[in-house]
Design a protein around this motif. Structure first.
Motif, PDB file in Angstrom:
ATOM      1  N   GLY A  78      39.325 -11.926  78.899  1.00 24.64           N
ATOM      2  CA  GLY A  78      40.095 -12.381  80.040  1.00 24.64           C
ATOM      3  C   GLY A  78      41.573 -12.412  79.696  1.00 24.64           C
ATOM      4  N   PRO A  79      42.392 -12.874  80.622  1.00 22.89           N
ATOM      5  CA  PRO A  79      43.833 -12.879  80.374  1.00 22.89           C
ATOM      6  C   PRO A  79      44.230 -13.844  79.249  1.00 22.89           C
ATOM      7  CG  PRO A  79      43.330 -14.004  82.410  1.00 22.89           C
ATOM      8  CD  PRO A  79      42.060 -13.391  81.923  1.00 22.89           C
ATOM      9  N   ASP A  80      43.534 -14.965  79.108  1.00 20.49           N
ATOM     10  CA  ASP A  80      43.901 -15.961  78.097  1.00 20.49           C
ATOM     11  C   ASP A  80      42.685 -16.315  77.258  1.00 20.49           C
ATOM     12  OD1 ASP A  80      46.467 -16.145  79.113  1.00 20.49           O
ATOM     13  OD2 ASP A  80      45.905 -17.722  80.524  1.00 20.49           O
ATOM     14  N   TRP A  81      42.884 -16.302  75.951  1.00 17.93           N
ATOM     15  CA  TRP A  81      41.882 -16.834  75.043  1.00 17.93           C
ATOM     16  C   TRP A  81      42.428 -18.147  74.535  1.00 17.93           C
ATOM     17  CZ3 TRP A  81      40.175 -12.434  71.204  1.00 17.93           C
ATOM     18  CH2 TRP A  81      39.552 -11.408  71.925  1.00 17.93           C
ATOM     19  N   ILE A  82      41.582 -19.158  74.462  1.00 13.09           N
ATOM     20  CA  ILE A  82      42.011 -20.446  73.949  1.00 13.09           C
ATOM     21  C   ILE A  82      41.161 -20.756  72.726  1.00 13.09           C
ATOM     22  CG2 ILE A  82      42.142 -22.915  74.394  1.00 13.09           C
ATOM     23  CD1 ILE A  82      42.913 -22.275  77.222  1.00 13.09           C
ATOM     24  N   PHE A  89      40.429 -26.922  58.586  1.00 12.89           N
ATOM     25  CA  PHE A  89      41.001 -25.615  58.263  1.00 12.89           C
ATOM     26  C   PHE A  89      42.407 -25.432  58.836  1.00 12.89           C
ATOM     27  CE2 PHE A  89      38.670 -24.857  62.190  1.00 12.89           C
ATOM     28  CZ  PHE A  89      39.536 -24.090  62.944  1.00 12.89           C
ATOM     29  N   ASP A  90      42.928 -26.440  59.567  1.00 14.16           N
ATOM     30  CA  ASP A  90      44.256 -26.338  60.171  1.00 14.16           C
ATOM     31  C   ASP A  90      45.000 -27.636  59.889  1.00 14.16           C
ATOM     32  OD1 ASP A  90      46.456 -25.663  61.675  1.00 14.16           O
ATOM     33  OD2 ASP A  90      45.473 -25.937  63.609  1.00 14.16           O
ATOM     34  N   ASP A  91      46.165 -27.545  59.202  1.00 13.71           N
ATOM     35  CA  ASP A  91      46.935 -28.755  58.874  1.00 13.71           C
ATOM     36  C   ASP A  91      47.422 -29.477  60.123  1.00 13.71           C
ATOM     37  OD1 ASP A  91      46.671 -28.606  56.143  1.00 13.71           O
ATOM     38  OD2 ASP A  91      48.489 -27.384  55.873  1.00 13.71           O
ATOM     39  N   GLU A  92      47.666 -28.772  61.201  1.00  9.39           N
ATOM     40  CA  GLU A  92      48.152 -29.387  62.432  1.00  9.39           C
ATOM     41  C   GLU A  92      47.017 -29.686  63.416  1.00  9.39           C
ATOM     42  OE1 GLU A  92      51.204 -26.914  64.089  1.00  9.39           O
ATOM     43  OE2 GLU A  92      52.278 -26.795  62.182  1.00  9.39           O
ATOM     44  N   GLY A  93      45.779 -29.461  62.996  1.00  6.17           N
ATOM     45  CA  GLY A  93      44.638 -29.635  63.884  1.00  6.17           C
ATOM     46  C   GLY A  93      44.247 -31.089  64.018  1.00  6.17           C
ATOM     47  N   PRO A  94      43.450 -31.441  64.998  1.00 10.88           N
ATOM     48  CA  PRO A  94      42.884 -30.555  66.020  1.00 10.88           C
ATOM     49  C   PRO A  94      43.908 -30.239  67.111  1.00 10.88           C
ATOM     50  CG  PRO A  94      42.038 -32.778  66.319  1.00 10.88           C
ATOM     51  CD  PRO A  94      42.906 -32.804  65.097  1.00 10.88           C
ATOM     52  N   ARG A  95      43.916 -29.006  67.518  1.00  5.61           N
ATOM     53  CA  ARG A  95      44.819 -28.545  68.580  1.00  5.61           C
ATOM     54  C   ARG A  95      44.183 -27.359  69.283  1.00  5.61           C
ATOM     55  NH1 ARG A  95      49.575 -25.027  65.711  1.00  5.61           N
ATOM     56  NH2 ARG A  95      48.281 -24.105  64.103  1.00  5.61           N
ATOM     57  N   ARG A  96      44.744 -27.030  70.454  1.00  4.99           N
ATOM     58  CA  ARG A  96      44.287 -25.870  71.228  1.00  4.99           C
ATOM     59  C   ARG A  96      45.430 -24.882  71.298  1.00  4.99           C
ATOM     60  NH1 ARG A  96      40.409 -26.987  75.871  1.00  4.99           N
ATOM     61  NH2 ARG A  96      41.808 -25.494  76.799  1.00  4.99           N
ATOM     62  N   ILE A  97      45.116 -23.623  70.993  1.00  7.78           N
ATOM     63  CA  ILE A  97      46.135 -22.585  70.968  1.00  7.78           C
ATOM     64  C   ILE A  97      45.768 -21.510  71.986  1.00  7.78           C
ATOM     65  CG2 ILE A  97      47.242 -20.829  69.545  1.00  7.78           C
ATOM     66  CD1 ILE A  97      46.506 -22.532  67.120  1.00  7.78           C
ATOM     67  N   ARG A  98      46.721 -21.204  72.897  1.00  6.94           N
ATOM     68  CA  ARG A  98      46.527 -20.082  73.821  1.00  6.94           C
ATOM     69  C   ARG A  98      46.979 -18.835  73.069  1.00  6.94           C
ATOM     70  NH1 ARG A  98      49.215 -21.354  78.627  1.00  6.94           N
ATOM     71  NH2 ARG A  98      47.256 -22.093  79.436  1.00  6.94           N
ATOM     72  N   ILE A  99      46.055 -17.915  72.878  1.00  8.15           N
ATOM     73  CA  ILE A  99      46.322 -16.742  72.055  1.00  8.15           C
ATOM     74  C   ILE A  99      46.965 -15.667  72.918  1.00  8.15           C
ATOM     75  CG2 ILE A  99      45.284 -14.997  70.579  1.00  8.15           C
ATOM     76  CD1 ILE A  99      43.140 -17.037  69.917  1.00  8.15           C
ATOM     77  N   THR A 155      49.593 -20.510  64.031  1.00 10.67           N
ATOM     78  CA  THR A 155      50.791 -20.794  64.818  1.00 10.67           C
ATOM     79  C   THR A 155      51.424 -19.520  65.328  1.00 10.67           C
ATOM     80  OG1 THR A 155      51.134 -22.771  63.478  1.00 10.67           O
ATOM     81  CG2 THR A 155      53.007 -21.998  64.775  1.00 10.67           C
ATOM     82  N   GLY A 156      51.346 -18.449  64.546  1.00  9.37           N
ATOM     83  CA  GLY A 156      51.904 -17.171  64.967  1.00  9.37           C
ATOM     84  C   GLY A 156      51.069 -16.434  65.998  1.00  9.37           C
ATOM     85  N   LEU A 157      49.806 -16.839  66.169  1.00  5.68           N
ATOM     86  CA  LEU A 157      48.933 -16.157  67.135  1.00  5.68           C
ATOM     87  C   LEU A 157      49.332 -16.422  68.578  1.00  5.68           C
ATOM     88  CD1 LEU A 157      45.277 -16.497  65.796  1.00  5.68           C
ATOM     89  CD2 LEU A 157      46.645 -14.446  65.959  1.00  5.68           C
ATOM     90  N   VAL A 161      48.596 -25.385  73.460  1.00  6.76           N
ATOM     91  CA  VAL A 161      48.305 -25.877  74.800  1.00  6.76           C
ATOM     92  C   VAL A 161      48.083 -27.371  74.700  1.00  6.76           C
ATOM     93  CG1 VAL A 161      46.721 -25.755  76.748  1.00  6.76           C
ATOM     94  CG2 VAL A 161      47.235 -23.708  75.445  1.00  6.76           C
ATOM     95  N   GLY A 162      48.653 -28.151  75.608  1.00  6.37           N
ATOM     96  CA  GLY A 162      48.552 -29.599  75.570  1.00  6.37           C
ATOM     97  C   GLY A 162      47.236 -30.154  75.880  1.00  6.37           C
TER      98      GLY A 162
END
Length: 162
Positions: A78-82, A89-99, A155-157, A161-162
């Motif tokens: 689809g247009p957005d992968w989240i 495995f992520d120092d800033e996690g938990p978080r949601r990233i829109r790829i 982070t570069g991907l 997303v809030g």
């Protein structure tokens, strides 16, 4: 222990096979058959006629598919992968990233490479590589370096997303 004798036996009498009842010594009686099949009541007959008519009728046209109520990141391709991350495995996690679309390609390539490496490791290197990888992951310095590298890559991907 022997089996008990059967109730019926088959013998030939006058070039015909006859079933003999061992309890009476006489040929077995035929079951009485109804001369005509039982009739259905009228309600059942109409139900059967309706069912057969619906089988002969053409199928209804397909309903149009709407995307109402479907949020972003609804499906792969689809247009957005989240991507939802976790703190292990992520120092800033938990978080949601829109790829972003470029990140989707990177993620797809990485997944393909990971599957190929896993197949190679399991089938060709066998059990030799698994204990080595396990002991390497037990080292806190190795885990910290992997987690920080994964955080920078995630982070570069795309954008968070809030």
């Amino acid at each position: 222990m022997d089996m008990p004798p059967t109730r019926y036996r088959v013998v030939e009498q006058g070039r015909r096979l006859v079933v003999i009842d061992n309890w009476t010594g006489q040929p077995a009686q035929h079951m009485m058959r109804a001369t005509e099949p039982p009739r259905f009541d009228e309600r059942r007959r109409t139900t059967i006629e309706q069912a057969s008519a619906s089988l002969r009728a053409p199928p209804p046209p397909p309903r149009p598919v709407t995307r109402q109520g479907v949020g972003t990141g609804a499906g792969l391709g689809g247009p957005d992968w989240i991507l939802s991350t976790q703190s292990w495995f992520d120092d800033e996690g938990p978080r949601r990233i829109r790829i972003a679309p470029g990140g989707q390609g990177q993620l797809t390539i990485l997944l393909g490479i990971a599957v190929a490496v896993a197949i190679f490791a399991i089938f060709f290197l066998g059990w030799i590589l698994l204990p080595l990888a396990f002991f390497a992951l037990l080292q806190s310095g190795t885990r910290k370096a992997l987690r920080s590298g994964i955080t920078v890559w995630l982070t570069g991907l795309g954008e968070e997303v809030g």
